[in-house]
Design a protein around this motif. Sequence first.
Motif, PDB file in Angstrom:
ATOM      1  N   GLY A  43       0.121   3.547 -16.750  1.00 55.31           N
ATOM      2  CA  GLY A  43       0.864   4.138 -16.036  1.00 55.31           C
ATOM      3  C   GLY A  43       1.327   5.749 -16.305  1.00 55.31           C
ATOM      4  O   GLY A  43       1.440   6.405 -15.420  1.00 55.31           O
ATOM      5  N   GLU A  44       0.792   6.137 -17.523  1.00 53.96           N
ATOM      6  CA  GLU A  44       0.739   7.666 -17.837  1.00 53.96           C
ATOM      7  C   GLU A  44      -0.526   8.164 -17.165  1.00 53.96           C
ATOM      8  O   GLU A  44      -1.360   7.914 -17.114  1.00 53.96           O
ATOM      9  CB  GLU A  44       0.734   7.893 -19.305  1.00 53.96           C
ATOM     10  CG  GLU A  44       2.345   7.279 -19.823  1.00 53.96           C
ATOM     11  CD  GLU A  44       2.443   7.755 -21.390  1.00 53.96           C
ATOM     12  OE1 GLU A  44       3.596   7.951 -21.823  1.00 53.96           O
ATOM     13  OE2 GLU A  44       1.523   7.738 -22.102  1.00 53.96           O
ATOM     14  N   ARG A  45      -0.144   9.409 -16.699  1.00 59.86           N
ATOM     15  CA  ARG A  45      -1.410  10.318 -16.257  1.00 59.86           C
ATOM     16  C   ARG A  45      -1.621  11.370 -17.409  1.00 59.86           C
ATOM     17  O   ARG A  45      -0.712  12.216 -17.832  1.00 59.86           O
ATOM     18  CB  ARG A  45      -1.141  10.909 -15.147  1.00 59.86           C
ATOM     19  CG  ARG A  45      -0.917   9.806 -13.997  1.00 59.86           C
ATOM     20  CD  ARG A  45      -1.040  10.439 -12.636  1.00 59.86           C
ATOM     21  NE  ARG A  45      -0.885   9.423 -11.505  1.00 59.86           N
ATOM     22  CZ  ARG A  45      -0.965   9.631 -10.222  1.00 59.86           C
ATOM     23  NH1 ARG A  45      -1.439  10.867  -9.562  1.00 59.86           N
ATOM     24  NH2 ARG A  45      -1.054   8.793  -9.357  1.00 59.86           N
ATOM     25  N   LEU A  46      -2.923  11.910 -17.701  1.00 60.85           N
ATOM     26  CA  LEU A  46      -3.248  13.053 -18.375  1.00 60.85           C
ATOM     27  C   LEU A  46      -3.875  14.003 -17.480  1.00 60.85           C
ATOM     28  O   LEU A  46      -4.838  13.540 -16.682  1.00 60.85           O
ATOM     29  CB  LEU A  46      -4.355  12.392 -19.407  1.00 60.85           C
ATOM     30  CG  LEU A  46      -5.093  13.531 -20.022  1.00 60.85           C
ATOM     31  CD1 LEU A  46      -4.372  14.359 -20.924  1.00 60.85           C
ATOM     32  CD2 LEU A  46      -6.467  13.155 -20.843  1.00 60.85           C
ATOM     33  N   THR A  47      -3.467  15.107 -17.636  1.00 63.91           N
ATOM     34  CA  THR A  47      -4.121  16.408 -17.039  1.00 63.91           C
ATOM     35  C   THR A  47      -4.694  17.121 -17.758  1.00 63.91           C
ATOM     36  O   THR A  47      -4.000  17.775 -18.883  1.00 63.91           O
ATOM     37  CB  THR A  47      -3.084  16.974 -16.057  1.00 63.91           C
ATOM     38  OG1 THR A  47      -2.403  16.023 -15.012  1.00 63.91           O
ATOM     39  CG2 THR A  47      -3.588  17.994 -15.083  1.00 63.91           C
TER      40      THR A  47
END
Length: 549
Positions: free
Chosen positions: A347-351
Motif C-alpha cells: 500500500g505504500e508508494r515510492l516516488t
Amino acid sequence: MAATQQRPATAPVLTAIRPAGDRAILVELSSLDAVLSLQAQLMAHPRPGQIDVIAAAGTVLITADSPHALQELAEHVRGLDLDAPAEADSTLVTIEVVYDGDDLDEAAALTGLGREGVVAAHTGQLWTAAFAGFAPGFAYLTGENSTLDVPRRRSPRTAVPAGAVALGGQYSAIYPRQSPGGWQLIGRTDAALWDLERENPALIRPGDTVRFAAVRAQATVRRHTETAASAEAHEEHASAGLAVRKPGLQATIQDLGRPGYAALGVSSSGAMDRGALRRANRLVGNPEDAAGIETLFGGLELEALTDQVLAVTGASAPLEVTSSNDAQTTAAVRHPACDAPFALLAGERLTVGAPTAGLRCYLAVRGGVAGPAALGSRSTDTMSGIGPEPLTAGTILPVHAAKPGSIVGNPEISPLPDQGHATVLRVVPGPRQDWFNAETLKSFLSQEWTVTPKSNRIGLRLDGQGLTRSKEGELASEGTVRGAVQVPPEGQPVLFLSDHPVTGGYPVIAVVVHADLDKAAQLPPGATVRFTAASPADQPDTPKESFHA
C-alpha cells in the motif's frame, strides 16, 4: 652454379590486428573467405573469455571479458590457418518474394538488365549469408556473381518496411523490421526473419545459403506476439510485487544484458550504469545480475502490492515514501536514503525525484524483477525492440521470491561524475585513428565536448569543434563495441553505449576503456566530457596502433 629461383611472396591473409578498446580487437583480413574461416573457427572452438565474434566484409571484431583473455585471443588468432575453408553448419533457406519494390526500376536501370532481368538474376543464383548485423535477423548475402552490384540510395529512407528485399553494393538482404535504410528495394516477403519462439531466432544465420523464388501472391509480414500461455509460464515462480503508477520520462527493465549474440545482430544492451545496478542488487541481497528498473531523470512512482525491500542507486535523487489508504490523504511520509536498503510495505508508494547529480537511477527489489527472458536476459533493448516494453502507468511487475540465505547488504558509496567539471574518460586510440591526421587526433583529445539532448541509450551525441577525416570515401561496415567513439561525416562524435548497433560504417577514432563506461551513463545533456589517452597499463598488451602480419 645456377641461381635459385625464388617464388613470389603471397599476400598475407591476416593483414592487421588493431585494438578496439581494452576488451576487443579488430582483425583485418585480405578476403571474405578468410573472414568466414576465422569466424567459423572461433565459433566452433571458442576460447576462454571469448564473448562475441562479429564478421564483416573484410574484418572480424572479437570481444573478450578481460584484457588478459583478449591478449590470449590475439595470440591464438595469429596462429590460425585462415586459408582453410570455413567449416560451418549450412542450411538452404528458400525465400518467396513479390518483386514490386519501389527501387526495382532504378536497379533495372543501374544494371542494364531491365525489371525482368533483375528478377531473373536475383532468383537465378545461390546466395550465401556471409555475416549478420544492423538489426536482429538482418543477414548480408553474397551472390555467385556481380551482376546485381548496385550503389546504395543517395538519400536513405527514414523507414523501410519490414520484409523488404533489397540490394546494396555487392550484397542482398531482407529487412526484418521497420527501420531506416539506404538500400535499393526490389521486393517484399512475408518470411519471419526473426522469431524468439524458435530455437534459433534468426531464420538466416551466417553460413546458410539462400535461394529467392518469385511469387505473385500478396505478401504480408507476420509479426510474432507472445501468447498469454507462454507469458504465464515464465511467471510461475513469481508473484505480483509492484505496480507502476507513474513511469517518469523513461523507465525500463534492465539486467546485465545479453552478450554473445552480436553475430546475429543483437547488441548486449543491459543497464547503462552496470556498477549502479550491481550495487542495488547487493543491497537487497540479490545476485548482481538480477533484473531491476532503470529510470531517466526521476519521476518514477511505484506502489507495493505486497511487502518489499528496495534499494535505489546511481544518480543522487530524493526518495519519498507515502502511506495512504485514500488517494486524497497521506497518512505518513518518510525519506529513505539512496544506496541503502529500505522497506516498502503493501500500500505504500515510492516516488523517485529529479536527480541532483547524475542522470539514471537504478531500483532493485529483493528477489529481482521477474518476467519472460529473451535470449537469456530481461533487458529492454530500445534499438532492436527485444525485451519488455518500457514501463507505463498500470504496469504490474512480478517479483521473484528471495533465495533462502540471501542477506540484505550494508549501505555503499555511489561515485558520480562531478558536473561542475568536465568528466574525463580514458580511451584506447583506434581502431580507425588512421582516418584522421595528427592535428585532428590532438583536437579530439584536447578539447571539451558537450553532451547534447539527442543522446539516449544508443549513445551520447557530442558537440564541439568538428573532427575532419584525412581519407576520402566511406569505410565498409564493421563490428562496433560499447564505448566506441564513431565520427560521422559532419565531424561531431557519437559515443556508443548499451543499445548501440552491432555494426557501423563510420570510422572509430578511439574506444573508452571498460572501467569508465559507467561514468558516461550518468552524463546529462549539457555535461562536458574530455577524452584522454589511457596509460599503457590500461591498454591491451598488443601493439598500440596495429599488428601487421
